[in-house]
Design a protein around this motif. Structure first.
Motif, PDB file in Angstrom:
ATOM      1  N   VAL A 243     -33.157 -65.969  38.028  1.00 37.40           N
ATOM      2  CA  VAL A 243     -32.946 -64.974  38.737  1.00 37.40           C
ATOM      3  C   VAL A 243     -33.172 -65.286  40.127  1.00 37.40           C
ATOM      4  CG1 VAL A 243     -33.639 -62.564  39.046  1.00 37.40           C
ATOM      5  CG2 VAL A 243     -33.669 -63.706  36.809  1.00 37.40           C
ATOM      6  N   LEU A 244     -32.380 -64.979  41.218  1.00 37.54           N
ATOM      7  CA  LEU A 244     -32.595 -65.094  42.298  1.00 37.54           C
ATOM      8  C   LEU A 244     -32.423 -63.939  43.304  1.00 37.54           C
ATOM      9  CD1 LEU A 244     -32.011 -68.113  41.552  1.00 37.54           C
ATOM     10  CD2 LEU A 244     -30.700 -68.412  43.901  1.00 37.54           C
ATOM     11  N   GLN A 245     -33.503 -63.110  43.788  1.00 35.16           N
ATOM     12  CA  GLN A 245     -33.686 -61.942  44.183  1.00 35.16           C
ATOM     13  C   GLN A 245     -33.916 -62.024  45.723  1.00 35.16           C
ATOM     14  OE1 GLN A 245     -35.098 -58.123  42.407  1.00 35.16           O
ATOM     15  NE2 GLN A 245     -36.589 -58.486  43.907  1.00 35.16           N
ATOM     16  N   TYR A 246     -33.156 -61.410  46.593  1.00 32.58           N
ATOM     17  CA  TYR A 246     -33.320 -61.625  48.191  1.00 32.58           C
ATOM     18  C   TYR A 246     -33.654 -63.008  48.619  1.00 32.58           C
ATOM     19  CZ  TYR A 246     -33.731 -56.498  48.546  1.00 32.58           C
ATOM     20  OH  TYR A 246     -33.436 -55.140  48.330  1.00 32.58           O
ATOM     21  N   ALA A 247     -32.650 -63.997  48.054  1.00 33.27           N
ATOM     22  CA  ALA A 247     -32.927 -65.221  48.620  1.00 33.27           C
ATOM     23  C   ALA A 247     -31.638 -65.469  49.465  1.00 33.27           C
ATOM     24  CB  ALA A 247     -32.490 -66.284  47.176  1.00 33.27           C
ATOM     25  N   VAL A 248     -31.817 -66.303  50.203  1.00 30.68           N
ATOM     26  CA  VAL A 248     -30.775 -66.984  51.223  1.00 30.68           C
ATOM     27  C   VAL A 248     -30.621 -68.336  51.186  1.00 30.68           C
ATOM     28  CG1 VAL A 248     -30.328 -67.119  53.627  1.00 30.68           C
ATOM     29  CG2 VAL A 248     -31.490 -65.137  53.048  1.00 30.68           C
ATOM     30  N   ILE A 249     -29.494 -68.826  50.589  1.00 26.73           N
ATOM     31  CA  ILE A 249     -29.157 -70.506  50.701  1.00 26.73           C
ATOM     32  C   ILE A 249     -28.045 -70.728  51.712  1.00 26.73           C
ATOM     33  CG2 ILE A 249     -28.128 -71.788  49.010  1.00 26.73           C
ATOM     34  CD1 ILE A 249     -29.504 -68.941  47.534  1.00 26.73           C
ATOM     35  N   GLU A 250     -28.547 -71.699  52.688  1.00 29.26           N
ATOM     36  CA  GLU A 250     -27.527 -71.836  53.814  1.00 29.26           C
ATOM     37  C   GLU A 250     -27.499 -73.305  54.153  1.00 29.26           C
ATOM     38  OE1 GLU A 250     -29.289 -69.497  56.918  1.00 29.26           O
ATOM     39  OE2 GLU A 250     -30.929 -70.534  57.130  1.00 29.26           O
ATOM     40  N   ASN A 251     -26.135 -73.622  54.747  1.00 37.31           N
ATOM     41  CA  ASN A 251     -26.153 -74.840  55.134  1.00 37.31           C
ATOM     42  C   ASN A 251     -26.060 -76.147  54.271  1.00 37.31           C
ATOM     43  OD1 ASN A 251     -26.337 -73.594  57.713  1.00 37.31           O
ATOM     44  ND2 ASN A 251     -28.348 -74.312  58.432  1.00 37.31           N
ATOM     45  N   ALA A 252     -25.680 -75.920  52.985  1.00 43.85           N
ATOM     46  CA  ALA A 252     -25.826 -76.806  51.863  1.00 43.85           C
ATOM     47  C   ALA A 252     -24.422 -77.417  51.891  1.00 43.85           C
ATOM     48  CB  ALA A 252     -26.353 -76.118  50.601  1.00 43.85           C
ATOM     49  N   TYR A 253     -24.390 -78.362  51.116  1.00 41.71           N
ATOM     50  CA  TYR A 253     -22.944 -78.881  50.767  1.00 41.71           C
ATOM     51  C   TYR A 253     -22.153 -77.918  49.767  1.00 41.71           C
ATOM     52  CZ  TYR A 253     -19.056 -82.086  49.147  1.00 41.71           C
ATOM     53  OH  TYR A 253     -17.869 -82.529  48.797  1.00 41.71           O
ATOM     54  N   GLN A 254     -22.870 -77.729  48.465  1.00 42.94           N
ATOM     55  CA  GLN A 254     -22.516 -76.861  47.604  1.00 42.94           C
ATOM     56  C   GLN A 254     -23.692 -76.014  47.375  1.00 42.94           C
ATOM     57  OE1 GLN A 254     -21.539 -79.388  44.301  1.00 42.94           O
ATOM     58  NE2 GLN A 254     -19.339 -79.370  44.668  1.00 42.94           N
ATOM     59  N   GLY A 255     -23.639 -74.505  47.803  1.00 41.43           N
ATOM     60  CA  GLY A 255     -24.791 -73.791  47.720  1.00 41.43           C
ATOM     61  C   GLY A 255     -25.493 -73.514  46.397  1.00 41.43           C
ATOM     62  N   ILE A 256     -24.532 -73.242  45.309  1.00 37.62           N
ATOM     63  CA  ILE A 256     -24.995 -72.983  44.100  1.00 37.62           C
ATOM     64  C   ILE A 256     -24.053 -73.400  42.873  1.00 37.62           C
ATOM     65  CG2 ILE A 256     -25.646 -71.130  42.189  1.00 37.62           C
ATOM     66  CD1 ILE A 256     -26.554 -69.347  44.514  1.00 37.62           C
ATOM     67  N   VAL A 257     -24.515 -74.171  42.050  1.00 42.06           N
ATOM     68  CA  VAL A 257     -23.485 -74.624  41.057  1.00 42.06           C
ATOM     69  C   VAL A 257     -24.321 -74.298  39.712  1.00 42.06           C
ATOM     70  CG1 VAL A 257     -22.461 -76.662  39.952  1.00 42.06           C
ATOM     71  CG2 VAL A 257     -22.754 -76.489  42.365  1.00 42.06           C
ATOM     72  N   ALA A 258     -23.686 -73.692  38.689  1.00 44.62           N
ATOM     73  CA  ALA A 258     -23.953 -73.248  37.341  1.00 44.62           C
ATOM     74  C   ALA A 258     -22.915 -73.791  36.453  1.00 44.62           C
ATOM     75  CB  ALA A 258     -24.023 -71.620  37.209  1.00 44.62           C
ATOM     76  N   GLU A 259     -23.481 -74.795  35.625  1.00 46.82           N
ATOM     77  CA  GLU A 259     -22.686 -75.456  34.655  1.00 46.82           C
ATOM     78  C   GLU A 259     -23.263 -75.112  33.043  1.00 46.82           C
ATOM     79  OE1 GLU A 259     -22.421 -79.803  36.837  1.00 46.82           O
ATOM     80  OE2 GLU A 259     -24.089 -79.373  35.617  1.00 46.82           O
ATOM     81  N   GLN A 260     -22.055 -74.794  32.289  1.00 46.67           N
ATOM     82  CA  GLN A 260     -22.259 -74.716  30.966  1.00 46.67           C
ATOM     83  C   GLN A 260     -22.805 -73.210  30.709  1.00 46.67           C
ATOM     84  OE1 GLN A 260     -23.784 -78.017  28.807  1.00 46.67           O
ATOM     85  NE2 GLN A 260     -23.224 -79.290  30.351  1.00 46.67           N
ATOM     86  N   PRO A 261     -22.343 -72.767  29.379  1.00 42.99           N
ATOM     87  CA  PRO A 261     -22.645 -71.413  28.950  1.00 42.99           C
ATOM     88  C   PRO A 261     -24.159 -71.115  29.005  1.00 42.99           C
ATOM     89  CG  PRO A 261     -21.077 -72.572  27.713  1.00 42.99           C
ATOM     90  CD  PRO A 261     -21.541 -73.471  28.589  1.00 42.99           C
ATOM     91  N   SER A 262     -24.532 -70.017  28.867  1.00 44.00           N
ATOM     92  CA  SER A 262     -26.151 -69.502  28.610  1.00 44.00           C
ATOM     93  C   SER A 262     -26.421 -70.153  27.326  1.00 44.00           C
ATOM     94  CB  SER A 262     -26.238 -68.076  29.187  1.00 44.00           C
ATOM     95  OG  SER A 262     -27.498 -67.721  28.527  1.00 44.00           O
ATOM     96  N   VAL A 263     -27.575 -70.554  27.017  1.00 41.11           N
ATOM     97  CA  VAL A 263     -28.074 -70.753  25.882  1.00 41.11           C
ATOM     98  C   VAL A 263     -28.791 -69.516  25.041  1.00 41.11           C
ATOM     99  CG1 VAL A 263     -28.767 -73.122  26.756  1.00 41.11           C
ATOM    100  CG2 VAL A 263     -30.333 -71.315  26.744  1.00 41.11           C
ATOM    101  N   ASN A 264     -28.727 -68.669  25.690  1.00 45.58           N
ATOM    102  CA  ASN A 264     -29.085 -67.262  25.169  1.00 45.58           C
ATOM    103  C   ASN A 264     -28.273 -66.194  25.363  1.00 45.58           C
ATOM    104  OD1 ASN A 264     -29.916 -66.325  27.563  1.00 45.58           O
ATOM    105  ND2 ASN A 264     -32.113 -67.183  27.080  1.00 45.58           N
TER     106      ASN A 264
END
Length: 464
Positions: A243-264
């Protein structure tokens, strides 16, 4: 007569040559390219980039600089190098007439007990012909928590006492939770991805000082605003309950990467009132995964949102917008959704279930005709719906259901200045996106303001 004339000319040339090869004495004109060299925040122990200044001989004769030195000597936090010769003191430097030399300056700050930023000062003394010229030096120092190739193997909480500097990468191990409290600042080096195999929880709050910021560790101009300054955050296969709340992700190559399904039964990743900005390749990538996002801004990335190889996605009141600027040219759609992925000569497909409500997908000056693209290759299920969204498209996305969409109407963002890199994605009072949403369970916008004035506006900001 010819011999006399030749003798006169030769004498004149010799006198002229002697004059040019002699050093000017007494009053001499000397200039410097700056009066002060400023260094932006430098984290203790890591050193800084190198800056330089030039010293100009503004005379028609050579000038001898008897000494260029740091006032602090060997105890100074600063280091100088004069045209290849290291300091702290370099003597008897000759500068040709109307020429210049370079002085390179770096700084390395030792840790102190202070958590707040502090100022380090010194000066460069230039001595010539019995006169002095000074160039001031100052640097903002900052203590920090330093992690090099760190693996978090037990639950850990970061608090906002000092910044966190990550070198070589950070890994949250399986079944381990890293909790980051409000106001934390995380600075990652170019070689430092954040890899999450366990759980990442970011507890930012709505005020600017209480948001949690992830960015590169280069804080000097112009590098502080460059995209691809650090790799990004990667939620890998067994990662869960992020869970990311009130986050700032900047100047990355790829900001956020999520792989594969949830385990729950929970989404692998929940993004709430989060900003992903100025990422070189992509802002958010979902690969056969599950993401729920509300009131998020994904802006000015090479590919703002890519959801591929199926998965489960639910985006509500999000804004995906891109403007070509001096850092990133907008060439790709702001959102691509597909049920397949290609690896070499092989293609893999998976079921896709994606819902988008009250969202804005906009880019006015790029090369993409359609800012929303959906692609279907498999037969395992393709359920993609858009409800009360505004988009810029030449052709409607294929194989979807849609209702109450607004096509090709400028959302009228408050202020966009690509030259100055200033972007305000709040809505003007005459925006076609105002009061065009449907009621949802998300009652706060990206600023933390309520959405209680009639129907919600489209996008991440509610007009107040």
């Amino acid at each position: 007569m010819l011999k006399v004339l030749a003798s006169i000319l030769l004498t004149g040339l010799l006198l002229s040559a002697c004059k040019k090869n002699t050093f000017i004495t007494g009053n001499a004109n000397l200039g410097t390219s700056v009066d002060t060299l400023h260094f932006d925040t430098v984290f203790t122990t890591t050193g800084s980039v190198t800056q330089f200044l030039r010293i100009y001989n503004q005379n028609d004769q050579k000038l001898r600089l008897s000494n260029i030195s740091l006032s602090g000597g060997t105890a100074s936090a600063f280091r100088i190098n004069v045209d290849g010769t290291p300091g702290p003191s370099v003597k008897n430097i000759e500068v040709e007439a109307n020429d210049s030399l370079y002085v390179f300056v770096s700084v390395s700050i030792d840790p102190t007990s202070a958590n707040l930023p502090f100022v380090i000062r010194d000066s460069i003394r230039i001595e010539y012909n019995g006169r002095d010229r000074w160039v001031q030096l100052d640097a903002w120092g900052q203590n920090a928590h330093f992690f090099r190739s760190k693996v978090i193997k037990s639950d850990e909480t970061w608090t906002n006492d000092k910044p966190y500097v990550i070198l070589g990468g950070l890994q949250v191990d399986t079944n381990v939770t890293l909790t980051i409290e409000k106001g934390c600042r995380i600075y990652a080096h170019a070689d430092a991805p954040i890899l999450v195999d366990g759980t990442l929880r970011v507890n930012g709050e709505k005020s600017e000082s209480d948001r949690v910021i992830f960015r590169g560790d280069r804080l000097d101009n112009p590098y502080r605003d460059y995209p691809a300054a650090w790799p990004g955050i990667f939620f890998r296969g067994v990662s869960k309950n992020n869970v990311l709340q009130y986050a700032v992700i900047e100047n990355a190559y790829q900001g956020i990467v999520a792989e594969q399904p949830s385990v729950n039964a929970n989404p692998k990743l929940v993004l709430s009132r989060t900003i992903v900005d100025n990422c070189y390749d992509a802002g958010i990538i979902g690969v056969h995964s599950s993401i729920r996002a509300d009131n998020c801004l994904i802006s000015n990335c090479g590919k703002n949102i890519m959801l591929v190889y199926g998965g489960q996605y639910d985006l509500t009141n999000c804004t995906a917008a891109a403007y070509s600027n001096s850092y990133i040219q907008h060439k790709e759609p702001v959102m691509t959704v597909s049920d397949f992925v290609r690896q070499g000569n092989n293609q893999y497909t998976a079921a896709l279930d994606a819902s988008f409500r009250n969202c804005i997908f906009w880019a006015p000056n790029g090369l993409a005709d359609n800012e929303v693209v959906t692609q279907k290759q498999g037969n395992a299920g393709f359920n993609v719906s858009f409800q009360n969204c505004l988009w810029r498209v030449k052709n409607d996305p294929a194989n979807i259901t849609q209702s109450n969409t607004i096509a090709n109407q400028d959302p009228l963002f408050e202020s966009i200045d690509t030259q100055k890199q200033l972007y305000n994605f709040r809505l003007k009072s005459n925006s076609p996106a105002i009061n065009k949403g449907i009621a949802t369970s998300f009652t706060l916008d990206l600023d933390g303001n309520p959405r209680n004035n009639g129907l919600p506006d489209l996008g991440c900001y509610e007009k107040q």
